[in-house]
Design a protein around this motif. Structure first.
Motif, short mmCIF file in Angstrom:
data_model
loop_
_atom_site.label_atom_id
_atom_site.label_comp_id
_atom_site.label_asym_id
_atom_site.label_seq_id
_atom_site.Cartn_x
_atom_site.Cartn_y
_atom_site.Cartn_z
N GLY A 1 0.82 -1.21 0.00
CA GLY A 1 0.00 0.00 0.00
C GLY A 1 0.85 1.25 0.00
N LYS A 2 0.21 2.38 -0.29
CA LYS A 2 0.92 3.65 -0.31
C LYS A 2 1.05 4.26 1.07
CE LYS A 2 -0.15 4.73 -5.03
NZ LYS A 2 -0.12 5.75 -6.02
N ARG A 3 0.19 3.85 2.01
CA ARG A 3 0.22 4.40 3.36
C ARG A 3 -0.05 3.30 4.38
NH1 ARG A 3 0.53 9.55 3.37
NH2 ARG A 3 -0.01 9.90 5.53
N ILE A 4 0.48 3.50 5.57
CA ILE A 4 0.11 2.69 6.73
C ILE A 4 -0.30 3.70 7.79
CG2 ILE A 4 0.81 0.98 8.43
CD1 ILE A 4 2.96 0.07 6.47
N GLU A 5 -1.56 3.65 8.16
CA GLU A 5 -2.12 4.62 9.09
C GLU A 5 -1.85 6.03 8.56
OE1 GLU A 5 -4.04 3.09 11.13
OE2 GLU A 5 -3.16 1.11 11.01
N ASP A 6 -1.11 6.86 9.33
CA ASP A 6 -0.88 8.25 8.91
C ASP A 6 0.53 8.47 8.34
OD1 ASP A 6 0.44 7.90 11.33
OD2 ASP A 6 -0.02 9.92 12.07
N MET A 7 1.15 7.39 7.86
CA MET A 7 2.54 7.48 7.37
C MET A 7 2.64 6.91 5.97
SD MET A 7 5.82 6.29 9.57
CE MET A 7 7.48 6.55 9.03
N ALA A 8 3.29 7.64 5.08
CA ALA A 8 3.52 7.15 3.72
C ALA A 8 4.48 5.95 3.78
CB ALA A 8 4.10 8.25 2.85
N SER A 9 4.20 4.93 3.01
CA SER A 9 5.05 3.73 3.00
C SER A 9 6.49 4.08 2.62
CB SER A 9 4.48 2.69 2.03
OG SER A 9 3.24 2.23 2.50
N GLU A 10 6.65 4.99 1.65
CA GLU A 10 8.00 5.35 1.24
C GLU A 10 8.76 6.04 2.38
OE1 GLU A 10 7.57 7.87 -2.17
OE2 GLU A 10 6.89 9.59 -1.01
N ASP A 11 8.05 6.70 3.29
CA ASP A 11 8.71 7.34 4.43
C ASP A 11 9.19 6.32 5.46
OD1 ASP A 11 8.53 9.89 3.41
OD2 ASP A 11 6.73 10.42 4.55
#
Length: 191
Positions: A120-130
Motif C-alpha cells: 500500500g501507499k500508506r500505513i495509518e498516517d505514514m507514507a510507505s516510502e517514508d
C-alpha cells in the motif's frame, strides 16, 4: 551509563532525542506521526533502550527524516568509542502473518538494505516510502550496516511491526557489552 542527547533545529523541524542504551525500554515519543510513534515505542520496548523523542515540523516527511538522523546520532554518541560492544546483532521476528529478518553491524560503515515488501501507499498516517526512508536514514546516521527484510506477509502494518521488533532485538544484541571483549570489536583495532 551510555547516554546521549541530540537536538536538531532547522527551518523545517525541531527534534530532540535523549536515550539510555542501558535502560529498561521506557519510551516517551511525540513526533506528531502516530504510526512512527507506535514503531518507536516498539523499538524502545524490545531493545530495552530508554528513548525520549520530542519533534515538530512543517511536514511529516521532514520530521520523520530528522527523527531518524537524531536517533542514529544519539545511539552512535552513546556507544562512545565502541569499546566492549558485541557489534553484530540479528533477529527473526514473526508478527501474525508476517516474518521479518534483521541483521546489523555497528561497523562505522553505513549501508542500508531495506526490503519491507509493502504493497500500500500508506500505513495509518505514514507514507510507505517514508518508512523505508526512515530506516535508510537511521542506518546512515548510525553509520551501521543494516539489512531489514520482510520474508512474507499479507498486512503492511504487521510487516513493519515485525521489522521494527527485529531491529530492536538486533540493536539490543549489537550494542550490548560483551564481558569477554577487550577493546574495540575489530581486527583493525578501530571501527
Amino acid at each position: 551509563m551510555r547516554e546521549a542527547e541530540v537536538q536538531r533545529k532547522t527551518s523545517e523541524t525541531d527534534v530532540r532525542v535523549k536515550l539510555n542504551l542501558d535502560g529498561k525500554g521506557l519510551a516517551d515519543i511525540h513526533t506528531g506521526v502516530s504510526f512512527l510513534d507506535h514503531m518507536l515505542n516498539l523499538l524502545a520496548t524490545h531493545s530495552l533502550i530508554d528513548i525520549s523523542i520530542k519533534a515538530r515540523g512543517d511536514l511529516s516527511h521532514h520530521v520523520i527524516e530528522d527523527v531518524a538522523i537524531c536517533l542514529g546520532e544519539a545511539i552512535r554518541k552513546a556507544l562512545g568509542d565502541f569499546t566492549g560492544i558485541r557489534r553484530f546483532g540479528y533477529a527473526v521476528v514473526p508478527m501474525d502473518c508476517s516474518l521479518a529478518l534483521v541483521a546489523i553491524d555497528l561497523s562505522n560503515r553505513p549501508y542500508p538494505k531495506i526490503d519491507l515488501k509493502l504493497e500500500g501507499k500508506r500505513i495509518e498516517d505514514m507514507a510507505s516510502e517514508d518508512i523505508n526512508h526512515f530506516l535508510e536514514t537511521l542506518a546512515i546516521s548510525l553509520r551501521a550496516n543494516m539489512h531489514v527484510r520482510v520474508q512474507y506477509g499479507s498486512n503492511d502494518h504487521h510487516k513493519v511491526e515485525a521489522a521494527f521488533k527485529a531491529l530492536a532485538l538486533s540493536l539490543r544484541q549489537a550494542a550490548s557489552i560483551d564481558p569477554k571483549r577487550r577493546g574495540v570489536p575489530s581486527s583493525k583495532g578501530i571501527l
